[in-house]
Design a protein around this motif. Structure first.
Motif, PDB file in Angstrom:
ATOM      1  N   ALA A 107      -1.670   4.400  -5.149  1.00 17.45           N
ATOM      2  CA  ALA A 107      -1.965   4.550  -6.551  1.00 17.45           C
ATOM      3  C   ALA A 107      -1.541   3.238  -7.413  1.00 17.45           C
ATOM      4  O   ALA A 107      -2.279   2.540  -8.337  1.00 17.45           O
ATOM      5  N   VAL A 108      -0.237   2.815  -6.837  1.00 12.32           N
ATOM      6  CA  VAL A 108       0.003   1.520  -7.732  1.00 12.32           C
ATOM      7  C   VAL A 108      -0.844   0.233  -7.145  1.00 12.32           C
ATOM      8  O   VAL A 108      -1.091  -0.517  -7.854  1.00 12.32           O
ATOM      9  N   GLU A 109      -1.121   0.281  -5.769  1.00 10.44           N
ATOM     10  CA  GLU A 109      -2.075  -0.900  -5.404  1.00 10.44           C
ATOM     11  C   GLU A 109      -3.414  -0.728  -6.011  1.00 10.44           C
ATOM     12  O   GLU A 109      -3.822  -1.798  -6.425  1.00 10.44           O
ATOM     13  N   ALA A 110      -3.736   0.231  -6.378  1.00  8.04           N
ATOM     14  CA  ALA A 110      -5.100   0.335  -6.978  1.00  8.04           C
ATOM     15  C   ALA A 110      -5.169  -0.131  -8.427  1.00  8.04           C
ATOM     16  O   ALA A 110      -6.216  -0.681  -8.832  1.00  8.04           O
ATOM     17  N   THR A 115      -6.232  -4.392 -12.507  1.00  5.57           N
ATOM     18  CA  THR A 115      -5.751  -4.854 -13.571  1.00  5.57           C
ATOM     19  C   THR A 115      -5.408  -6.752 -13.555  1.00  5.57           C
ATOM     20  O   THR A 115      -5.209  -7.385 -14.356  1.00  5.57           O
ATOM     21  N   ARG A 116      -5.253  -7.028 -12.100  1.00  4.63           N
ATOM     22  CA  ARG A 116      -4.761  -8.301 -11.760  1.00  4.63           C
ATOM     23  C   ARG A 116      -5.568  -9.501 -12.547  1.00  4.63           C
ATOM     24  O   ARG A 116      -4.682 -10.351 -13.163  1.00  4.63           O
ATOM     25  N   GLU A 117      -6.619  -9.141 -12.873  1.00  5.50           N
ATOM     26  CA  GLU A 117      -7.094 -10.441 -13.592  1.00  5.50           C
ATOM     27  C   GLU A 117      -7.431 -10.375 -15.092  1.00  5.50           C
ATOM     28  O   GLU A 117      -7.855 -11.291 -15.736  1.00  5.50           O
ATOM     29  N   THR A 135       8.913  -3.086  -2.948  1.00  5.52           N
ATOM     30  CA  THR A 135       7.718  -2.958  -3.608  1.00  5.52           C
ATOM     31  C   THR A 135       7.424  -4.073  -4.769  1.00  5.52           C
ATOM     32  O   THR A 135       6.327  -4.557  -4.910  1.00  5.52           O
ATOM     33  N   ALA A 136       8.513  -4.390  -5.566  1.00  9.95           N
ATOM     34  CA  ALA A 136       8.088  -5.319  -6.526  1.00  9.95           C
ATOM     35  C   ALA A 136       7.751  -6.766  -5.834  1.00  9.95           C
ATOM     36  O   ALA A 136       6.748  -7.286  -6.489  1.00  9.95           O
ATOM     37  N   GLY A 137       8.381  -7.238  -4.868  1.00  9.93           N
ATOM     38  CA  GLY A 137       7.879  -8.613  -4.132  1.00  9.93           C
ATOM     39  C   GLY A 137       6.321  -8.183  -3.586  1.00  9.93           C
ATOM     40  O   GLY A 137       5.566  -9.247  -3.920  1.00  9.93           O
ATOM     41  N   ARG A 138       6.005  -6.993  -3.161  1.00  7.13           N
ATOM     42  CA  ARG A 138       4.692  -6.968  -2.630  1.00  7.13           C
ATOM     43  C   ARG A 138       3.808  -6.844  -3.900  1.00  7.13           C
ATOM     44  O   ARG A 138       2.479  -7.215  -3.777  1.00  7.13           O
ATOM     45  N   THR A 139       4.056  -6.062  -4.850  1.00  6.86           N
ATOM     46  CA  THR A 139       3.148  -6.351  -6.055  1.00  6.86           C
ATOM     47  C   THR A 139       3.032  -7.543  -6.568  1.00  6.86           C
ATOM     48  O   THR A 139       1.878  -7.736  -6.875  1.00  6.86           O
ATOM     49  N   ALA A 140       4.085  -8.203  -6.509  1.00  9.87           N
ATOM     50  CA  ALA A 140       3.781  -9.494  -6.961  1.00  9.87           C
ATOM     51  C   ALA A 140       2.832 -10.492  -5.984  1.00  9.87           C
ATOM     52  O   ALA A 140       2.028 -11.246  -6.615  1.00  9.87           O
ATOM     53  N   GLU A 141       2.755  -9.927  -4.936  1.00 13.95           N
ATOM     54  CA  GLU A 141       2.214 -10.829  -3.823  1.00 13.95           C
ATOM     55  C   GLU A 141       0.520 -10.353  -4.005  1.00 13.95           C
ATOM     56  O   GLU A 141      -0.208 -11.134  -4.137  1.00 13.95           O
ATOM     57  N   LEU A 142       0.389  -9.088  -4.134  1.00 11.31           N
ATOM     58  CA  LEU A 142      -1.065  -8.694  -4.510  1.00 11.31           C
ATOM     59  C   LEU A 142      -1.368  -9.253  -5.843  1.00 11.31           C
ATOM     60  O   LEU A 142      -2.767  -9.492  -5.935  1.00 11.31           O
TER      61      LEU A 142
END
Ligand code: UDX
Length: 452
Positions: A107-110, A115-117, A135-142
């Protein structure tokens, strides 16, 4: 006082509480959910979650023009009520326990993908869900946006007192590798005057698990101590009273029970065990905490067996038992990972004939179509529900109190005793007054109590 434009993605009990409470602190909040029907209901002021004060707060903030609802994360981050973008975006999404106890982050990844752009430069994305460390680090990467910071700001809300807990926090934890972003998030809560721990993202993420696993350990310890009390003739109520005065221990979270459950402690203990395994750390203390909890359920079944049959190995086949309370704790209609249901399943396996009563699961005459999640054809996981405690007592060879609903204390116990086949109450929460039961002609059996 300054006001921020905040988007909250996810309107579960964490998201909705966060949105309504931040609005009450003066911020301009848009809450998003993918469930269109739910958004429609929220716009009309209908709150599905049973959470004291939440529906009122939502209504108040919507009327004040500080809180609104939209479908989809994209609409919340990029098209704020006044046409401006959100400055701070909270992710309050489900992170269920997936295969092998690993938190499921889809759900977080979706939402990140969606929204990333759309995020304006300088936006801060805040993770409030309990997520694995890193996860914060991975979210930043995504996100892959150098101009957007990702912050961890774990919630410590209890179901049944979420609004109160949000507005009266013991502490605010904000973790980020960029101090400026962390300070912006911390400033949202400035009016609450709570101690604030500013740290890095990984420490903030671990802190949530560290807190919940410590609480689980405290409860497993108390439940084991209650068992020891029975064996040595001591009383757990007196023991916990005594140790609770030690300020290093504290009185809270010391009530023995059928084992801890709910949507957080089981999920978080398993997830931290995974984190430890992945880091090649043998976290024996945590494993023992979980094992003690699993064992507690069997211990309750053994207690019921002994109480009903008079023998440790007696049979529960075709024995009618009335279960009082099925939710994981009082004050909620939440059945997720309820110890009561785990015990019901074991009692059924042993052949018992069950019937359950829970004040939160009684049909509401004003709203007959509203069925609490988990109820199917008047049953919860195979336990038929009745809408009156006396019906649960009818013909029962024992009543088993599994949830600490205060109303059980003042039931008409003499009437209950009158309709039972055998006047026995197994009180797994040490909720009822033994003298009251005795006067009503009942034998009360608690956990770790002297009279047990
Ligand atoms: C918990 C944490 O308290 C909260 O900080 C976190 O954010 C989410 O998880 P919650 O799951 O709502 O909150 O329930 P809580 O009140 O903590 O109770 C958890 C379980 O422990 C319940 O099954 C409850 O019945 C049991 N419990 C609690 C006891 O058996 N004895 C106690 O003294 C306290």
């Amino acid at each position: 006082m300054f006001t921020r434009r905040v988007a909250v993605v996810g309107t579960g009990y964490v998201g909705l509480t966060t949105g309504a409470c931040l609005a009450s602190l003066g911020h301009q909040v848009v809450c998003a959910d993918i469930d269109t029907a739910k958004v429609e209901r929220l716009r009309r002021g209908v709150v599905d979650i049973v959470e004291p004060g939440l529906a009122e707060l939502v209504g108040e903030q919507v009327s004040a023009g500080r809180l609104s609802f939209v479908v989809g994360a994209a609409a919340a981050v990029a098209d704020h009520t006044d046409g401006l973008d959100a400055e701070i975006v909270f992710l309050c999404l489900p992170t269920p326990m997936g295969v092998g106890g690993v938190a499921d982050l889809r759900a977080v990844e979706a939402v990140v993908e969606e929204t990333r752009e759309l995020l304006a430069a300088g936006t801060v994305v805040v993770n409030k869900s309990t997520v694995p460390v890193g996860t914060a680090g991975r979210t930043a990467e995504l996100l892959d946006r150098a101009d957007v910071a990702v912050v961890s700001n774990p919630e410590f809300l209890r179901e049944g007192s979420a609004v109160h807990d949000f507005l009266n926090p013991d502490r605010i934890v904000v973790g980020c590798d960029t101090a400026e972003a962390a300070e912006r998030v911390a400033a949202l809560y400035a009016r609450l005057g709570a101690p604030t721990v500013l740290t890095d993202a990984a420490s903030a993420e671990l802190m949530k698990y560290a807190a919940n696993c410590f609480l689980a350990m405290k409860l497993s310890y108390v439940n084991a101590m209650a068992e020891l009390c029975e064996r040595v003739g001591a009383d757990i109520g007196d023991v916990t009273d005594g140790i609770g005065y030690d300020r290093r221990i504290g009185q809270a979270f010391l009530s023995p029970g059928p084992g801890w459950g709910g949507s957080c402690l089981p999920k978080d203990t398993h997830a931290l065990l995974q984190v430890a395994d992945a880091a090649d750390f043998e976290f024996r203390l945590l494993r023992a905490t979980i094992d003690t909890n699993t064992r507690q359920r069997q211990r309750i079944v053994d207690k019921v067996r002994a109480a009903v049959t008079g023998r440790r190995t007696g049979s529960l086949a075709r024995v009618r038992l009335g279960l009082l309370g099925l939710t994981f704790k009082a004050g909620t209609d939440d059945l997720r990972d309820s110890p009561a249901l785990a015990i019901a399943a074991l009692l059924r396996q042993a052949g018992a004939d069950l019937v359950g009563y829970d004040p939160a699961l009684v049909p509401d005459p004003a709203n007959p179509d509203k069925v609490a999640p988990g109820i199917v054809d008047g049953e919860v996981e195979g336990v038929p529900l009745v809408s009156d405690p006396v019906e649960a007592a009818q013909g029962a060879e024992a009543l088993v109190v599994l949830t600490e609903w205060p109303v059980f204390r003042t039931l008409d116990w003499a009437t209950m005793a009158g309709v039972m086949k055998q006047p026995v109450v197994v009180d797994t929460r040490n909720l009822l007054d033994p003298a009251t039961l005795r006067r009503a002609g009942l034998t009360g059996i608690g956990l770790g109590r002297r009279e047990a």
